[in-house]
Design an enzyme around this catalytic site. Structure first.
Site, mmCIF file in Angstrom:
data_model
loop_
_atom_site.group_PDB
_atom_site.id
_atom_site.type_symbol
_atom_site.label_atom_id
_atom_site.label_comp_id
_atom_site.label_asym_id
_atom_site.label_seq_id
_atom_site.Cartn_x
_atom_site.Cartn_y
_atom_site.Cartn_z
ATOM 1 N N CYS A 1 1.549 0.219 -9.271
ATOM 2 C CA CYS A 1 2.620 0.759 -8.416
ATOM 3 C C CYS A 1 3.896 1.009 -9.206
ATOM 4 O O CYS A 1 4.670 1.892 -8.874
ATOM 5 C CB CYS A 1 2.895 -0.183 -7.258
ATOM 6 S SG CYS A 1 3.363 -1.837 -7.764
ATOM 7 N N VAL B 1 0.800 4.822 5.245
ATOM 8 C CA VAL B 1 0.269 3.724 6.062
ATOM 9 C C VAL B 1 1.388 2.719 6.360
ATOM 10 O O VAL B 1 1.416 2.114 7.433
ATOM 11 C CB VAL B 1 -0.960 3.063 5.371
ATOM 12 C CG1 VAL B 1 -1.428 1.840 6.142
ATOM 13 C CG2 VAL B 1 -2.095 4.062 5.252
ATOM 14 N N GLY B 2 2.339 2.597 5.431
ATOM 15 C CA GLY B 2 3.495 1.718 5.668
ATOM 16 C C GLY B 2 4.194 2.071 6.981
ATOM 17 O O GLY B 2 4.602 1.197 7.744
ATOM 18 N N GLU C 1 5.702 -3.252 0.778
ATOM 19 C CA GLU C 1 5.686 -3.077 -0.682
ATOM 20 C C GLU C 1 4.945 -1.764 -0.938
ATOM 21 O O GLU C 1 3.715 -1.731 -0.937
ATOM 22 C CB GLU C 1 4.981 -4.255 -1.357
ATOM 23 C CG GLU C 1 5.707 -5.584 -1.197
ATOM 24 C CD GLU C 1 7.018 -5.653 -1.979
ATOM 25 O OE1 GLU C 1 7.189 -4.878 -2.942
ATOM 26 O OE2 GLU C 1 7.868 -6.484 -1.612
ATOM 27 N N GLY D 1 0.838 -1.200 0.000
ATOM 28 C CA GLY D 1 0.000 0.000 0.000
ATOM 29 C C GLY D 1 0.864 1.237 0.000
ATOM 30 O O GLY D 1 2.055 1.179 -0.353
ATOM 31 N N ASN D 2 0.299 2.345 0.435
ATOM 32 C CA ASN D 2 1.055 3.605 0.348
ATOM 33 C C ASN D 2 2.042 3.774 1.507
ATOM 34 O O ASN D 2 1.910 3.128 2.553
ATOM 35 C CB ASN D 2 0.101 4.790 0.224
ATOM 36 C CG ASN D 2 -0.705 5.008 1.494
ATOM 37 O OD1 ASN D 2 -0.187 5.461 2.498
ATOM 38 N ND2 ASN D 2 -1.986 4.643 1.448
HETATM 39 P P1 NAD Z 1 -5.485 0.865 0.484
HETATM 40 O O1 NAD Z 1 -6.102 2.188 0.811
HETATM 41 O O2 NAD Z 1 -6.347 -0.244 0.036
HETATM 42 O O3 NAD Z 1 -4.670 0.420 1.760
HETATM 43 C C1 NAD Z 1 -4.006 -0.830 1.789
HETATM 44 C C2 NAD Z 1 -4.406 -1.553 3.059
HETATM 45 O O4 NAD Z 1 -4.008 -0.788 4.182
HETATM 46 C C3 NAD Z 1 -5.905 -1.807 3.171
HETATM 47 O O5 NAD Z 1 -6.118 -3.160 3.459
HETATM 48 C C4 NAD Z 1 -6.339 -0.884 4.292
HETATM 49 O O6 NAD Z 1 -7.356 -1.458 5.097
HETATM 50 C C5 NAD Z 1 -5.080 -0.691 5.110
HETATM 51 N N1 NAD Z 1 -5.045 0.619 5.756
HETATM 52 C C6 NAD Z 1 -5.414 1.804 5.199
HETATM 53 N N2 NAD Z 1 -5.250 2.807 6.094
HETATM 54 C C7 NAD Z 1 -4.789 2.246 7.225
HETATM 55 C C8 NAD Z 1 -4.411 2.753 8.513
HETATM 56 N N3 NAD Z 1 -4.521 4.046 8.814
HETATM 57 N N4 NAD Z 1 -3.950 1.868 9.429
HETATM 58 C C9 NAD Z 1 -3.849 0.568 9.152
HETATM 59 N N5 NAD Z 1 -4.197 0.030 7.963
HETATM 60 C C10 NAD Z 1 -4.650 0.848 7.010
HETATM 61 O O7 NAD Z 1 -4.361 0.999 -0.640
HETATM 62 P P2 NAD Z 1 -3.466 2.224 -1.040
HETATM 63 O O8 NAD Z 1 -2.510 2.512 0.032
HETATM 64 O O9 NAD Z 1 -4.271 3.312 -1.611
HETATM 65 O O10 NAD Z 1 -2.693 1.492 -2.264
HETATM 66 C C11 NAD Z 1 -2.070 2.213 -3.238
HETATM 67 C C12 NAD Z 1 -0.606 2.318 -2.909
HETATM 68 O O11 NAD Z 1 -0.058 1.012 -2.871
HETATM 69 C C13 NAD Z 1 0.202 3.065 -3.942
HETATM 70 O O12 NAD Z 1 1.129 3.867 -3.280
HETATM 71 C C14 NAD Z 1 0.913 1.964 -4.715
HETATM 72 O O13 NAD Z 1 2.118 2.369 -5.310
HETATM 73 C C15 NAD Z 1 1.140 0.946 -3.637
HETATM 74 N N6 NAD Z 1 1.286 -0.394 -4.181
HETATM 75 C C16 NAD Z 1 2.501 -0.971 -4.106
HETATM 76 C C17 NAD Z 1 2.696 -2.224 -4.651
HETATM 77 C C18 NAD Z 1 4.034 -2.878 -4.593
HETATM 78 O O14 NAD Z 1 4.109 -4.057 -4.896
HETATM 79 N N7 NAD Z 1 5.085 -2.179 -4.216
HETATM 80 C C19 NAD Z 1 1.634 -2.894 -5.273
HETATM 81 C C20 NAD Z 1 0.401 -2.275 -5.307
HETATM 82 C C21 NAD Z 1 0.228 -1.015 -4.762
#
Ligand code: NAD
Length: 460
Positions: free
Chosen positions: A251, A199-200, A217, A195-196
């Site tokens: 991503c 949140v990471g 990731e 994810g982003n």
């Molecule tokens: P998203 O909003 O679905 O969040 C991902 C997960 O994190 C969800 O399951 C959500 O419930 C959880 N989450 C969200 N906010 C949270 C919080 N405050 N506390 C705990 N958990 C929380 O997805 P996103 O972040 O919008 O995804 C897009 C991002 O992911 C982009 O930055 C993209 O580059 C990245 N991404 C990376 C890869 C990779 O392989 N490197 C692949 C796909 C997407």
């Protein structure tokens, strides 16, 4: 700080704890169990293909063909690879011995970590949850999978995983941020988050409470440098494909282009031609062009256009979450669109004086997930690899490096930590245990290390 959840989660005390006790029975350790679970996972993916296709159409406007090519194919290939290679991956690996251990058995034994939490993003909701799961199963772990709430239709189909896999060992928890936060309070043996980056950081913070290792990731702004000495028509066709696939919500999509001013007009012309070639004059009614995941992201993306010059596209239809394939020209590095990962069908072009300035530009920003270089000059490609840092590098194409299971897929710095795909997922979700087995015999050889340390003993 991780916010307190607003309500108690339904799964609390059920899902996670049964994974732990199931893991402790030891039944996930034998190879035949892992292979059988991987085969069932494959059956799940194949038998439920049409349900996934319908769900992905609703979530992201993905075509069935797109799903097969860019999600299922990779998942299936990784399952088959894990089934074939598992005995090799999981085998003890003898290592070189030293003089003190010459008579001993010395080896590295991969062992399962325990219970792995997999938190997925929404853009390729099958790939980002199932690919880590393949490695978790192959390595002998239990797992809890939390698909993204943003791709809710796909998450719903994912719940049926329990009909195929050992339902005490593997759990799917659906829900939103509250559920993710509640899960993150529990103790896991590894957290695999996609994810982003914002949140990471929260995930890593929560993991630190239990000293749980994490794989992150993440995303970022992946630059794409186009050297004037390259086939611009081919370069632009490949970039157009990599950028607008899944409506830019990839991503590893090229986030922005760096090029010399002398080729900017030519680039824009070639990208315009490729957009037409791929998506016709009317991408909106064309099946292979997707939609923005939700209204919030639609508004975020449209706001990124402010202050920059639109060269191609630039219009959107909020009622359909549709944004035209868009290219911006002569973009200022300080523009809004250059301050965050775009993650949508907007491609800024920035001009630089040449490779030197491109390298400094890239190095002055966060380390990206991928660096794309288009050039016919192999020396220049090697130099750019040498003088920059990124999760991966791909020269003269987009995205295809992610299909090579033998390459570790992951970020560095702000784009993430840890890597996966193929054996790397297995290694990431295993503990490499050092094992040394010696006999209780030949004690005489050990005498010199015991006190008292006398010359007589050394002379022996
Ligand atoms: P998203 O909003 O679905 O969040 C991902 C997960 O994190 C969800 O399951 C959500 O419930 C959880 N989450 C969200 N906010 C949270 C919080 N405050 N506390 C705990 N958990 C929380 O997805 P996103 O972040 O919008 O995804 C897009 C991002 O992911 C982009 O930055 C993209 O580059 C990245 N991404 C990376 C890869 C990779 O392989 N490197 C692949 C796909 C997407």
């Amino acid at each position: 700080n991780i916010k307190e959840p607003e309500s108690k989660c339904e799964f609390q005390g059920k899902g996670y704890f049964s994974s732990r006790s199931a893991f402790l029975t030891g039944r996930s350790r034998p190879f035949h169990y892992r292979i059988q679970q991987l085969q069932s996972l494959r059956r799940f993916v194949l038998e439920r293909k049409s349900d996934f296709a319908a769900a992905l159409q609703k979530d992201l406007g993905k075509s069935e063909h797109g799903m097969e090519l860019f999600e299922l194919l990779g998942v299936e290939r990784e399952i088959m690879l894990a089934i074939d290679e598992l005995p090799k991956w999981a085998a003890p690996k003898p290592v070189e011995k030293n003089l003190l251990t010459i008579m001993d058995e010395v080896y590295v034994q991969p062992e399962p970590l325990g219970v792995v939490l997999i938190i997925g993003a929404w853009n390729y909701p099958l790939a980002v949850t199932l690919q880590p799961l393949i490695g978790a199963i192959a390595a002998g772990n239990a797992a809890v999978i939390k698909p993204s709430e943003l791709s809710s239709h796909t998450a719903k189909v994912m719940e049926d995983l329990s009909l195929y896999l050992d339902k005490e060992m593997y759990h799917v928890v659906t829900g939103g941020v509250t559920e993710s936060q509640e899960l993150l309070k529990q103790r896991f043996d590894h957290i695999f988050y996609t994810g982003n980056s914002m949140v990471g950081k929260l995930v890593m913070q929560a993991a630190s409470c239990h000293l749980t290792p994490v794989t992150l990731e993440l995303g970022g702004k992946s630059p794409c440098y186009i050297d004037k000495d390259c086939d611009i028509t081919i370069a632009c066709r490949r970039i157009t494909w990599g950028k607008y696939l899944n409506c830019g919500q990839t991503c590893i999509a090229p986030d922005y282009i760096l090029c010399e001013p002398s080729i900017q007009d030519r680039l824009l012309e070639e990208i315009r031609k490729s957009i037409k070639e791929f998506y016709t004059d009317d991408p909106k009614s064309f099946t292979d062009y997707g939609r923005i995941v939700n209204q919030r992201h639609f508004q975020r993306l449209m706001a990124l256009l402010k202050g920059s010059t639109v060269a191609i596209g630039g219009n959107g239809d909020e009622s359909e979450r549709y944004i035209e394939p868009t290219v911006l020209r002569d973009v200022n590095p300080e523009a809004k669109v250059m301050q965050e990962e775009i993650f949508g069908p907007i491609l800024p072009v920035l001009t630089v004086s040449g490779a030197d300035e491109a390298i400094s530009f890239i190095n002055s920003r966060e380390k990206p997930l991928v660096l794309y270089i288009f050039s016919s000059n192999k020396k220049l490609i090697k130099r750019m690899i040498e003088e920059t840092s990124s999760g991966g590098v791909l020269a003269n194409d987009c995205l295809v490096h992610s299909t090579v299971s033998a390459l570790p897929f992951g970020g560095v710095g702000n784009s993430g930590m840890g890597s996966y795909h193929g054996k790397y997922t297995f290694d990431q979700l295993s503990h490499l245990r050092s094992c040394l087995i010696r006999k209780l015999a030949t004690e005489k050889a050990n005498m010199m290390r015991y006190p008292p340390h006398t010359f007589e003993k050394i002379r022996w």
